[in-house]
Design a protein around this motif. Structure first.
Motif, PDB file in Angstrom:
ATOM      1  N   ASP A  93      44.066  23.203 -22.090  1.00  0.00           N
ATOM      2  CA  ASP A  93      43.182  23.610 -23.192  1.00  0.00           C
ATOM      3  C   ASP A  93      42.338  24.810 -22.794  1.00  0.00           C
ATOM      4  O   ASP A  93      42.103  25.718 -23.601  1.00  0.00           O
ATOM      5  CB  ASP A  93      42.263  22.449 -23.588  1.00  0.00           C
ATOM      6  CG  ASP A  93      43.003  21.354 -24.337  1.00  0.00           C
ATOM      7  OD1 ASP A  93      44.154  21.602 -24.759  1.00  0.00           O
ATOM      8  OD2 ASP A  93      42.439  20.250 -24.494  1.00  0.00           O
ATOM      9  N   SER A  94      41.883  24.818 -21.556  1.00  0.00           N
ATOM     10  CA  SER A  94      41.090  25.943 -21.057  1.00  0.00           C
ATOM     11  C   SER A  94      41.901  27.231 -21.090  1.00  0.00           C
ATOM     12  O   SER A  94      41.408  28.282 -21.513  1.00  0.00           O
ATOM     13  CB  SER A  94      40.615  25.652 -19.632  1.00  0.00           C
ATOM     14  OG  SER A  94      39.874  26.744 -19.124  1.00  0.00           O
ATOM     15  N   ILE A  95      43.164  27.136 -20.659  1.00  0.00           N
ATOM     16  CA  ILE A  95      44.042  28.316 -20.646  1.00  0.00           C
ATOM     17  C   ILE A  95      44.331  28.791 -22.067  1.00  0.00           C
ATOM     18  O   ILE A  95      44.231  29.990 -22.376  1.00  0.00           O
ATOM     19  CB  ILE A  95      45.352  27.988 -19.910  1.00  0.00           C
ATOM     20  CG1 ILE A  95      45.077  27.696 -18.433  1.00  0.00           C
ATOM     21  CG2 ILE A  95      46.348  29.146 -20.052  1.00  0.00           C
ATOM     22  CD1 ILE A  95      46.277  27.185 -17.674  1.00  0.00           C
ATOM     23  N   ASP A  96      44.694  27.852 -22.936  1.00  0.00           N
ATOM     24  CA  ASP A  96      45.049  28.211 -24.317  1.00  0.00           C
ATOM     25  C   ASP A  96      43.877  28.836 -25.066  1.00  0.00           C
ATOM     26  O   ASP A  96      44.030  29.844 -25.763  1.00  0.00           O
ATOM     27  CB  ASP A  96      45.537  26.972 -25.075  1.00  0.00           C
ATOM     28  CG  ASP A  96      46.868  26.449 -24.553  1.00  0.00           C
ATOM     29  OD1 ASP A  96      47.568  27.211 -23.857  1.00  0.00           O
ATOM     30  OD2 ASP A  96      47.202  25.281 -24.848  1.00  0.00           O
ATOM     31  N   ARG A  97      42.701  28.243 -24.910  1.00  0.00           N
ATOM     32  CA  ARG A  97      41.533  28.742 -25.625  1.00  0.00           C
ATOM     33  C   ARG A  97      41.024  30.067 -25.058  1.00  0.00           C
ATOM     34  O   ARG A  97      40.536  30.921 -25.806  1.00  0.00           O
ATOM     35  CB  ARG A  97      40.430  27.689 -25.612  1.00  0.00           C
ATOM     36  CG  ARG A  97      40.799  26.459 -26.431  1.00  0.00           C
ATOM     37  CD  ARG A  97      39.769  25.351 -26.359  1.00  0.00           C
ATOM     38  NE  ARG A  97      40.219  24.179 -27.085  1.00  0.00           N
ATOM     39  CZ  ARG A  97      39.533  23.047 -27.190  1.00  0.00           C
ATOM     40  NH1 ARG A  97      38.340  22.947 -26.607  1.00  0.00           N
ATOM     41  NH2 ARG A  97      40.015  22.015 -27.865  1.00  0.00           N
ATOM     42  N   ALA A  98      41.170  30.242 -23.754  1.00  0.00           N
ATOM     43  CA  ALA A  98      40.804  31.528 -23.146  1.00  0.00           C
ATOM     44  C   ALA A  98      41.746  32.622 -23.636  1.00  0.00           C
ATOM     45  O   ALA A  98      41.328  33.755 -23.900  1.00  0.00           O
ATOM     46  CB  ALA A  98      40.847  31.432 -21.622  1.00  0.00           C
ATOM     47  N   SER A  99      43.019  32.255 -23.759  1.00  0.00           N
ATOM     48  CA  SER A  99      44.019  33.205 -24.252  1.00  0.00           C
ATOM     49  C   SER A  99      43.718  33.608 -25.697  1.00  0.00           C
ATOM     50  O   SER A  99      43.786  34.792 -26.056  1.00  0.00           O
ATOM     51  CB  SER A  99      45.416  32.584 -24.160  1.00  0.00           C
ATOM     52  OG  SER A  99      46.397  33.479 -24.630  1.00  0.00           O
ATOM     53  N   ARG A 168      37.390  26.616 -15.577  1.00  0.00           N
ATOM     54  CA  ARG A 168      36.966  27.854 -16.234  1.00  0.00           C
ATOM     55  C   ARG A 168      38.109  28.857 -16.099  1.00  0.00           C
ATOM     56  O   ARG A 168      38.501  29.216 -14.991  1.00  0.00           O
ATOM     57  CB  ARG A 168      35.707  28.417 -15.569  1.00  0.00           C
ATOM     58  CG  ARG A 168      35.157  29.662 -16.268  1.00  0.00           C
ATOM     59  CD  ARG A 168      34.309  29.283 -17.448  1.00  0.00           C
ATOM     60  NE  ARG A 168      33.828  30.435 -18.184  1.00  0.00           N
ATOM     61  CZ  ARG A 168      32.584  30.572 -18.600  1.00  0.00           C
ATOM     62  NH1 ARG A 168      31.694  29.656 -18.349  1.00  0.00           N
ATOM     63  NH2 ARG A 168      32.214  31.619 -19.310  1.00  0.00           N
ATOM     64  N   THR A 169      38.654  29.279 -17.226  1.00  0.00           N
ATOM     65  CA  THR A 169      39.783  30.207 -17.220  1.00  0.00           C
ATOM     66  C   THR A 169      39.352  31.574 -17.741  1.00  0.00           C
ATOM     67  O   THR A 169      38.640  31.664 -18.745  1.00  0.00           O
ATOM     68  CB  THR A 169      40.933  29.678 -18.100  1.00  0.00           C
ATOM     69  OG1 THR A 169      41.344  28.392 -17.618  1.00  0.00           O
ATOM     70  CG2 THR A 169      42.129  30.619 -18.058  1.00  0.00           C
ATOM     71  N   PHE A 170      39.777  32.627 -17.048  1.00  0.00           N
ATOM     72  CA  PHE A 170      39.521  34.005 -17.463  1.00  0.00           C
ATOM     73  C   PHE A 170      40.872  34.685 -17.682  1.00  0.00           C
ATOM     74  O   PHE A 170      41.769  34.573 -16.843  1.00  0.00           O
ATOM     75  CB  PHE A 170      38.745  34.767 -16.389  1.00  0.00           C
ATOM     76  CG  PHE A 170      37.448  34.123 -16.007  1.00  0.00           C
ATOM     77  CD1 PHE A 170      36.292  34.389 -16.721  1.00  0.00           C
ATOM     78  CD2 PHE A 170      37.380  33.248 -14.935  1.00  0.00           C
ATOM     79  CE1 PHE A 170      35.090  33.800 -16.367  1.00  0.00           C
ATOM     80  CE2 PHE A 170      36.186  32.653 -14.570  1.00  0.00           C
ATOM     81  CZ  PHE A 170      35.039  32.926 -15.290  1.00  0.00           C
ATOM     82  N   ILE A 171      41.011  35.381 -18.795  1.00  0.00           N
ATOM     83  CA  ILE A 171      42.281  36.041 -19.108  1.00  0.00           C
ATOM     84  C   ILE A 171      42.041  37.486 -19.531  1.00  0.00           C
ATOM     85  O   ILE A 171      41.127  37.772 -20.322  1.00  0.00           O
ATOM     86  CB  ILE A 171      43.039  35.277 -20.212  1.00  0.00           C
ATOM     87  CG1 ILE A 171      43.559  33.946 -19.653  1.00  0.00           C
ATOM     88  CG2 ILE A 171      44.182  36.105 -20.775  1.00  0.00           C
ATOM     89  CD1 ILE A 171      44.368  33.122 -20.635  1.00  0.00           C
ATOM     90  N   LEU A 172      42.856  38.383 -18.999  1.00  0.00           N
ATOM     91  CA  LEU A 172      42.796  39.811 -19.340  1.00  0.00           C
ATOM     92  C   LEU A 172      44.070  40.191 -20.085  1.00  0.00           C
ATOM     93  O   LEU A 172      45.178  39.904 -19.622  1.00  0.00           O
ATOM     94  CB  LEU A 172      42.674  40.657 -18.065  1.00  0.00           C
ATOM     95  CG  LEU A 172      42.640  42.177 -18.247  1.00  0.00           C
ATOM     96  CD1 LEU A 172      41.388  42.611 -18.991  1.00  0.00           C
ATOM     97  CD2 LEU A 172      42.704  42.871 -16.877  1.00  0.00           C
TER      98      LEU A 172
END
Length: 213
Positions: A93-99, A168-172
């Protein structure tokens, strides 16, 4: 200041121990304040629209190992960049929502670029009713309209930090600027009223012919 500092110290040394002690305290306070000013300067550069928060509160919310691109996005002539983040107890969920967060921020930037281009087209039109034209431009360049047209954006970096039981996921992400003209034409093509109004624009016709050829 450096030139006269040794003379000041020399004079103080000749005074009473109490004077020397008092002078030492002043120096400590001065050094502390100077350091604080330097720290605040760095934090001010680091902060972004958080003037309503105290420095301590802001620092407490900055995760360790924060990617540099979350503070200063890359800038070059080939891509538009955006970043997103999410704090969640479920990793996926963290990855999907950060994306999704990064994509939405990217769409906002692209929407602004398309809006600017359409306004250039509109400036070349001789019309007594620019109100209608501007309304059509706003509709075609809206975030909701552009979101459905953005194809080919890329995720180029992902960082995941474990903080206790949470992730905590950060995506660029990035979008190629060379695709902006095609996207702009698709936005116009989805609005037949605007497409008809822009027929008088030389810039629009030039962009259209350059893409078609």
């Amino acid at each position: 200041m450096k030139k006269y500092f040794p003379k000041i110290v020399s004079k103080v040394m000749k005074k009473s121990p109490f004077t020397l002690y008092f002078f030492s305290i002043i120096l400590v306070i001065f050094a502390s304040c100077s350091q604080k000013v330097a720290d605040i300067s760095k934090i001010d550069e680091f902060k972004d629209n958080n003037n309503d928060k105290s420095i301590e509160e802001y620092l407490s919310q900055i995760p360790k190992d924060l990617p540099k691109w979350m503070i200063n996005l890359p800038v070059n002539d080939k891509y538009i960049f955006a970043s997103g983040t999410n704090f969640n107890e479920v990793l996926q969920d963290s990855i999907d929502r950060a994306s999704n967060n990064a994509f939405n921020r990217l769409v906002v930037k692209i929407s602004g670029q398309v809006m600017s281009e359409l306004k250039i087209f509109a400036s070349e039109i001789k019309s007594d009713d620019m109100f209608i034209i501007n309304n059509e431009i706003t509709r075609s360049a809206s975030i909701e309209s552009i979101k459905d047209l953005v194809i080919g954006h890329q995720t180029i970096d992902t960082r995941i930090i474990k903080d206790g039981l949470l992730f905590r996921t950060f995506i660029l992400v990035r979008y190629p600027k060379k695709e902006l003209n095609k996207l702009t034409l698709r936005a116009v093509g989805n609005n037949k009223n605007l497409e008809e109004l822009l027929l008088e624009s030389e810039s629009y016709q030039f962009m259209k012919s350059s893409i078609e050829n």
